[in-house]
Write a protein that holds these residues in place. Structure first.
Motif, short mmCIF file in Angstrom:
data_model
loop_
_atom_site.label_atom_id
_atom_site.label_comp_id
_atom_site.label_asym_id
_atom_site.label_seq_id
_atom_site.Cartn_x
_atom_site.Cartn_y
_atom_site.Cartn_z
N TRP A 35 11.02 33.37 26.33
CA TRP A 35 11.86 32.49 25.52
C TRP A 35 11.00 31.40 24.88
O TRP A 35 10.07 30.88 25.52
CB TRP A 35 12.95 31.82 26.37
N HIS A 73 13.75 33.21 19.09
CA HIS A 73 14.00 32.54 20.36
C HIS A 73 13.64 33.41 21.56
O HIS A 73 13.39 32.89 22.63
CB HIS A 73 15.41 31.95 20.41
N TYR A 83 19.00 42.60 30.79
CA TYR A 83 19.38 41.41 30.02
C TYR A 83 20.18 41.81 28.77
O TYR A 83 19.81 42.75 28.07
CB TYR A 83 18.13 40.61 29.60
N TRP A 161 22.92 29.38 20.40
CA TRP A 161 21.69 29.66 21.15
C TRP A 161 20.48 28.98 20.50
O TRP A 161 19.48 28.74 21.17
CB TRP A 161 21.45 31.17 21.26
N ASP A 166 23.45 26.26 24.87
CA ASP A 166 24.37 27.29 24.38
C ASP A 166 25.85 26.93 24.35
O ASP A 166 26.52 27.08 23.35
CB ASP A 166 24.22 28.56 25.23
N ARG A 199 28.28 29.84 34.27
CA ARG A 199 27.82 30.40 32.99
C ARG A 199 28.87 30.14 31.90
O ARG A 199 29.99 29.74 32.20
CB ARG A 199 27.61 31.92 33.16
N TYR A 205 31.01 33.92 24.73
CA TYR A 205 30.16 35.09 24.52
C TYR A 205 30.66 35.95 23.35
O TYR A 205 29.87 36.48 22.58
CB TYR A 205 30.03 35.92 25.82
N TYR A 357 26.79 25.40 33.23
CA TYR A 357 25.71 25.48 32.23
C TYR A 357 25.49 24.14 31.50
O TYR A 357 25.05 23.18 32.13
CB TYR A 357 26.04 26.63 31.28
C1 DGY Z 1 21.05 33.07 27.73
O1 DGY Z 1 20.95 34.29 27.83
O2 DGY Z 1 21.79 32.37 28.41
C2 DGY Z 1 20.17 32.38 26.76
O3 DGY Z 1 20.31 31.00 26.82
C3 DGY Z 1 20.38 32.86 25.36
O4 DGY Z 1 19.18 32.71 24.75
#
Ligand code: DGY
Length: 430
Positions: A35, A73, A83, A161, A166, A199, A205, A357
């Motif tokens: 990242w 990013h 991921y 992001w 986020d 999260r 999302y 978060y």
């Molecule tokens: C995540 O996956 O949470 C990251 O912050 C996105 O880049």
């Protein structure tokens, strides 16, 4: 209790354990790729005990640079993982600017030039600086052109992001206006590793994915994204980080004997427009600006202190930020419930959530930027208090991604690289 030497060793061990060869994973399971702004501070941490490896980190990140200058990013480096989004999801090959390697198609706060300058100031690395300077300049030029949506000199972001924060409540209104129709099928990977209440919400999302789908349908053509992205924001944090990084780039360019008028011009325009756009005289706070709504985003988050990091606040603005907000127990000062600074969102905001978060937890990254900002404005005692509290938090709980500000317990990913890297920085550069 571990003493400082133990903590230094522990921090180094986290960075070594997350070392994937030519880059460092931010977190062992949750974040297996490279990242952008994570990697910049990881390089700073590595430079304290393995300078050659720190420089490899930076070179690996730069391998992801797009032909037009965008620094993405995420750089994937071919490592298989669960991921989401996976590299194919971005469909960057639709863009003529895409690089050879797999990356995302959006950017992140441009810390890298500042980190290169800091490392160079401590241990001169002139040949390395000469090598990477053109790439840094191209990234900054891209930001100042492809992302200057209103010709003001301030840059905008097109996806939450890109802010690095986020699900910050700063984005709530802008995100609520988006109706995510015709979503591509996707499965979140993050909640396999971290508890859902720590999260972003599923509704966030859906909108994150909706925006990516829109961008890939426009082949990441910068002008088309400015025209079509429903999320278009001038972000205080992003602009403050860029301003400071422009200053650092200017210093590097002058040392190299490069022409720097262009950078001087960027700095001049940003400083001229910054407070007029972001400062709210009534509340005594900096607010982000929603370009689609044509209005400031009146949400009180810790990002309001970020102009201190860049030296962009006047003395009077700084005084108001500290007196009215930093020291106010209703907002950011500890009280009977919240013991640790700095909560990402003011406690007065109804969307404040201690463990979710960017809705409330403490982040070592923000604390480090704010230690720098407080020092810059002469709030030395507050800076030292924050530095010590941050180290104490890590000593007590370990190197977590973020922390519950009520009891200091860890949230998100354990063994988190930037928390380790910045612990090294906060301990060694006291
Ligand atoms: C995540 O996956 O949470 C990251 O912050 C996105 O880049």
């Amino acid at each position: 209790m571990r003493n400082s030497d133990d903590l230094l060793r522990q921090a180094q061990a986290v960075l070594r354990a997350n070392d994937a060869g030519v880059y460092t994973c931010p977190g062992p399971r949750q974040y297996p790729h490279q990242w952008n702004w994570d990697s910049a501070v990881i390089a700073l941490g590595l430079s304290h005990f393995d300078l050659p490896r720190a420089l490899v980190e930076i070179r690996s990140l730069l391998r992801g640079q797009w032909r037009d200058g965008l620094m993405p990013h995420i750089v994937y480096h071919g490592r298989p993982s669960d991921y989401f989004p996976d590299p194919d999801f971005w469909q960057i090959t639709g863009s003529p600017n895409a690089p050879e390697v797999a990356t995302s198609g959006i950017t992140q706060p441009p810390l890298l030039a500042s980190i290169v300058r800091q490392i160079h100031a401590r241990t001169p690395i002139p040949a390395f600086v000469r090598d990477v300077y053109p790439a840094l300049l191209r990234w900054h030029r891209w930001l100042h052109t492809a992302r200057d949506a209103d010709g003001s000199g301030l840059v905008c972001i097109i996806h939450p992001w890109e802010s690095g924060t986020d699900d910050s409540p700063r984005w709530l209104w802008a995100m609520q206006r988006i109706t995510p129709t015709h979503l591509p099928a996707y499965h979140r990977g993050d909640t396999r590793h971290v508890a859902h209440p720590e999260r972003p919400y599923d509704a966030d999302y859906d909108r994150f994915v909706y925006l990516i789908d829109l961008f890939r349908r426009h082949s990441y053509e910068p002008a088309a994204l400015l025209t079509h992205s429903p999320f278009l924001v001038q972000d205080v944090l992003f602009n403050a980080v860029l301003y400071r990084a422009d200053e650092d780039l200017l210093a590097l360019g002058r040392e190299l004997g490069e022409p720097t008028d262009e950078i001087v011009g960027w700095l001049h325009r940003m400083r001229a427009g910054f407070s007029a756009r972001f400062w709210d005289e009534t509340h005594g706070l900096y607010f982000d600006y929603d370009m689609r709504a044509g209005a400031p985003i009146a949400v009180n988050t810790a990002l309001t202190f970020m102009p201190l990091y860049a030296g962009l606040a006047s003395q009077e603005q700084a005084r108001r930020l500290i007196t009215d907000h930093w020291l106010n127990p209703a907002e950011y000062a500890p009280d009977s419930v919240v013991r640790y600074r700095v909560t990402t969102t003011s406690k007065t905001e109804s969307c404040w959530e201690a463990r979710r978060y960017w809705r409330g937890p403490v982040w070592i990254m923000l604390n480090w930027l704010l230690v720098e900002g407080l020092r810059r404005y002469g709030f030395k005692a507050l800076a030292e208090e924050l530095r010590r509290d941050s180290i104490e938090l890590v000593r007590r709980s370990g190197f977590w991604e973020y922390y519950d500000p009520r009891d200091g317990s860890g949230c998100g990913s354990p063994d988190f690289s930037w928390s380790a890297a910045l612990t090294l920085e906060l301990l060694i550069r006291s």
